[in-house]
Design a protein around this motif. Structure first.
Motif, mmCIF file in Angstrom:
data_model
loop_
_atom_site.group_PDB
_atom_site.id
_atom_site.type_symbol
_atom_site.label_atom_id
_atom_site.label_comp_id
_atom_site.label_asym_id
_atom_site.label_seq_id
_atom_site.Cartn_x
_atom_site.Cartn_y
_atom_site.Cartn_z
ATOM 1 N N ILE A 426 0.840 -1.196 0.000
ATOM 2 C CA ILE A 426 0.000 0.000 0.000
ATOM 3 C C ILE A 426 0.879 1.251 0.000
ATOM 4 N N SER A 427 2.036 1.180 0.662
ATOM 5 C CA SER A 427 2.973 2.298 0.642
ATOM 6 C C SER A 427 3.529 2.504 -0.764
ATOM 7 N N MET A 428 3.849 1.399 -1.452
ATOM 8 C CA MET A 428 4.350 1.509 -2.822
ATOM 9 C C MET A 428 3.282 2.057 -3.764
ATOM 10 N N LEU A 429 2.037 1.658 -3.545
ATOM 11 C CA LEU A 429 0.954 2.191 -4.366
ATOM 12 C C LEU A 429 0.830 3.699 -4.152
ATOM 13 N N HIS A 430 0.878 4.124 -2.900
ATOM 14 C CA HIS A 430 0.843 5.558 -2.602
ATOM 15 C C HIS A 430 1.984 6.287 -3.321
ATOM 16 N N ALA A 431 3.161 5.686 -3.331
ATOM 17 C CA ALA A 431 4.318 6.330 -3.952
ATOM 18 C C ALA A 431 4.103 6.531 -5.447
ATOM 19 N N LEU A 459 -7.085 1.589 -0.054
ATOM 20 C CA LEU A 459 -6.682 0.991 -1.321
ATOM 21 C C LEU A 459 -7.585 1.465 -2.458
ATOM 22 N N GLU A 460 -8.902 1.443 -2.215
ATOM 23 C CA GLU A 460 -9.850 1.873 -3.244
ATOM 24 C C GLU A 460 -9.580 3.317 -3.654
ATOM 25 N N GLU A 461 -9.332 4.183 -2.676
ATOM 26 C CA GLU A 461 -9.093 5.587 -2.964
ATOM 27 C C GLU A 461 -7.809 5.767 -3.767
ATOM 28 N N ALA A 462 -6.743 5.054 -3.391
ATOM 29 C CA ALA A 462 -5.468 5.182 -4.096
ATOM 30 C C ALA A 462 -5.581 4.682 -5.535
ATOM 31 N N ILE A 463 -6.266 3.563 -5.742
ATOM 32 C CA ILE A 463 -6.442 3.018 -7.091
ATOM 33 C C ILE A 463 -7.193 4.012 -7.969
ATOM 34 N N SER A 464 -8.186 4.667 -7.387
ATOM 35 C CA SER A 464 -8.996 5.613 -8.164
ATOM 36 C C SER A 464 -8.186 6.818 -8.632
ATOM 37 N N GLN A 465 -7.053 7.090 -7.972
ATOM 38 C CA GLN A 465 -6.235 8.244 -8.314
ATOM 39 C C GLN A 465 -5.098 7.907 -9.278
ATOM 40 N N ALA A 469 -3.467 1.964 -12.904
ATOM 41 C CA ALA A 469 -3.443 0.929 -11.865
ATOM 42 C C ALA A 469 -4.753 0.160 -11.850
ATOM 43 N N GLU A 470 -4.646 -1.109 -11.537
ATOM 44 C CA GLU A 470 -5.841 -1.921 -11.345
ATOM 45 C C GLU A 470 -5.615 -2.862 -10.180
ATOM 46 N N LYS A 471 -6.697 -3.236 -9.520
ATOM 47 C CA LYS A 471 -6.589 -4.108 -8.341
ATOM 48 C C LYS A 471 -7.272 -5.439 -8.611
ATOM 49 N N HIS A 472 -6.775 -6.469 -7.915
ATOM 50 C CA HIS A 472 -7.373 -7.808 -7.958
ATOM 51 C C HIS A 472 -7.353 -8.332 -6.531
#
Length: 545
Positions: A426-431, A459-465, A469-472
């Motif tokens: 999640i930290s890497m996604l934020h980065a 996670l949902e908020e970060a993906i939306s930005q 990126a896509e999540k599974h």
């Protein structure tokens, strides 16, 4: 051809120890952690080190362990299955003669300042420029119980005359009683000539004096939760001969011990974190003053005070602790994926307890750190955090550190986690969001259900930005309410086939964090599907890391 999956990595003693400890069939998944070669990241690690820890037997068959140092760059790696050592080994070293004659060795490379380590076994022989080691098995370790130290090299170091004894002197006992670090060597030379045959060098650490001295001939070593391979104890079951070495970090001196060991399976001594005890009866002692041209300093001077500003429950048994400065100094910046070494004083314990926890927040959050900690049933520190550490509590920490970070390339990024392994991801996604990167990112996470899914909304908020990126999300045991709301994507566990079907490609960088078995299976499967081992990066957590 490189063997990326060792099918039968353990000998009978190791299997017996695993059964005795009740850790299940480790051999089913451990092949993903054990190799017969060094990946590029491990070759680069070893060749950057100022010393290696090495175990083996002397010409009389006694097991010893030692430290071998050299000038800068003395370790080379001509290929993925060998290392070279361009150095001289002091004749006073108990292993000097057998190293020259050729012998099986166990080796651990360890970086005290960053707490990284990697172990391997192989065969060592003399060469024209020093020594050569052919590698048989190699695998990494977690940083728990490694005390951080910085080193410097002393010019014109001259080893003093060795002191040989059959038992410990009072000054030698005093060194052991103040030591927070030791290394243990063991071997298995029986049976078939298989990769598990050979020697092992292993690190042990704890509070100063964690190794107990009952008399001049007897030591007691607490055995903590580890990777569940039981290499040391498995070896000692089949062969009780053991070697120990204690380092005088201030003077470069070595205290080397050989003896015989037995395992007390039902008693961890006075240490509540210990599961069992290794008892050692001493046969011989060699003290080598100024044996090394290296000196170390503990990094405790870098400790600074942090205050818990928020305590937020994220999921069953996972709570986030937001940390702010308690001393008025700005927080050091960290890279996504790094961890924070912390110290806490637990009532009733004589020494502070040290652990490392991954930083789960955004690196751009300059005024706070966040640790998302899982409460482990046998975790002394994690239980203390969950049960006793409330908002306003003070702890001490070193600067963020660690090498499990986003690879520096433009290749697609696949972040794969299970359970609390979500924290570095999640930290890497934020980065990637903060950098406004267009780099394709797949965020793949597996957990049981929504009650166990930490940081779901974030996670949902970060993906939306993130536009690329896509999540599974995989739920292995979804609740009925989960099935109705469908806040996840797939029923079941993360599989290699599911990852391949995402079409990130073999050139993508795959980062894994989670339980050891999970990572082992995923890594082996990715390699079998054509992903290079150099494109797969892992970070383990918990007692089985």
């Amino acid at each position: 051809m490189l063997n990326t999956e060792v099918q039968n990595p353990f000998h009978a003693g190791e299997l017996e120890a695993q059964t005795r400890a009740g850790v299940g069939n480790v051999a089913q998944w451990a092949g993903g952690f054990i190799r017969d070669f060094l990946p590029a990241q491990h070759r680069n690690f070893h060749t950057s080190l100022p010393f290696l820890v090495m175990s083996g037997s002397d010409l009389e068959g006694r097991t010893w362990i030692t430290l071998v140092d050299g000038e800068e760059g003395f370790i080379g790696s001509p290929d993925v299955r060998s290392l070279t050592l361009n150095t001289d080994i002091d004749d006073q070293d108990p292993l000097a003669q057998s190293f020259s004659a050729g012998t099986d060795v166990g080796v651990i490379g360890i970086e005290m300042a960053t707490r990284r380590r990697n172990r391997f076994s192989g065969h060592m022989k003399k060469s024209d420029t020093g020594y050569a080691i052919n590698i048989r098995q190699t695998f990494g370790n977690c940083p728990q119980y490694i005390h951080e130290r910085e080193w410097e090299r002393v010019a014109d170091n001259k080893p003093a005359k060795a002191i040989n004894r059959s038992d410990l002197s009072q000054s030698q006992i005093a060194l052991i009683q103040k030591s927070d670090t030791m290394f243990i060597g063991s071997g298995h030379q029986k049976g078939e000539d298989v990769p598990s045959r050979g020697y092992d060098a292993s690190h042990r650490g704890g509070a100063p004096g964690f190794v107990r001295v009952s008399d001049s001939k007897t030591l007691h070593i607490p055995d903590y939760a580890g990777n569940n391979f039981f290499n040391t104890i498995g070896n000692l079951i089949t062969d009780p001969r053991v070697g120990l070495v204690f380092v005088d970090f201030e003077t470069g001196g070595l205290l080397q011990i050989t003896g015989r060991a037995n395992i007390d399976w039902n008693h961890g001594g006075d240490d509540p974190a210990a599961w069992r005890t290794i008892n050692v009866e001493i046969d011989a002692v060699v003290e080598r003053p100024s044996a090394l041209a290296l000196r170390w300093k503990v990094q405790d001077n870098k400790l600074r005070r942090l205050k818990i500003s928020q305590k937020v429950k994220e999921a069953n048994n996972i709570t986030s602790f937001y940390l702010s400065s308690a001393d008025g100094l700005a927080l050091e910046r960290f890279d996504a994926g790094q961890h924070l070494p912390i110290e806490v004083q637990i009532p009733g314990q004589a020494e502070t307890s040290k652990r490392t926890y991954t930083l789960s927040g955004s690196p751009e959050a300059r005024d706070e750190y966040r640790l998302s900690i899982k409460r482990e049933e046998h975790g002394v520190v994690s239980r203390f955090f969950h049960d006793e550490m409330d908002e306003g509590a003070i702890l001490e920490a070193s600067n963020p550190s660690g090498n499990f970070v986003i690879p520096d390339s433009d290749s697609p990024l696949v972040l794969i986690s299970a359970g609390v392994g979500i924290t570095p991801m999640i930290s890497m996604l934020h980065a990637t969001v903060d950098e406004k990167s267009e780099r394709p990112v797949w965020f793949v996470h597996g957990t049981q259900n929504s009650k166990e899914h930490a940081l779901h909304g974030e996670l949902e908020e970060a993906i939306s930005q993130h536009s690329s990126a896509e999540k599974h999300i995989f739920y292995s045991r979804p609740l009925e309410t989960d099935k109705k709301g469908r806040d996840y994507d797939v029923d079941g566990r993360i599989t290699v086939q599911a990852l391949i079907d995402m079409n990130a490609g073999a050139s993508a960088q795959y980062l894994l964090c989670g339980p050891a078995r999970f990572m082992s299976e995923i890594r082996s499967g990715l390699e079998a599907a054509g992903v290079s081992s150099d494109n797969i990066h892992m970070e383990a957590f918990g007692p089985s890391s």
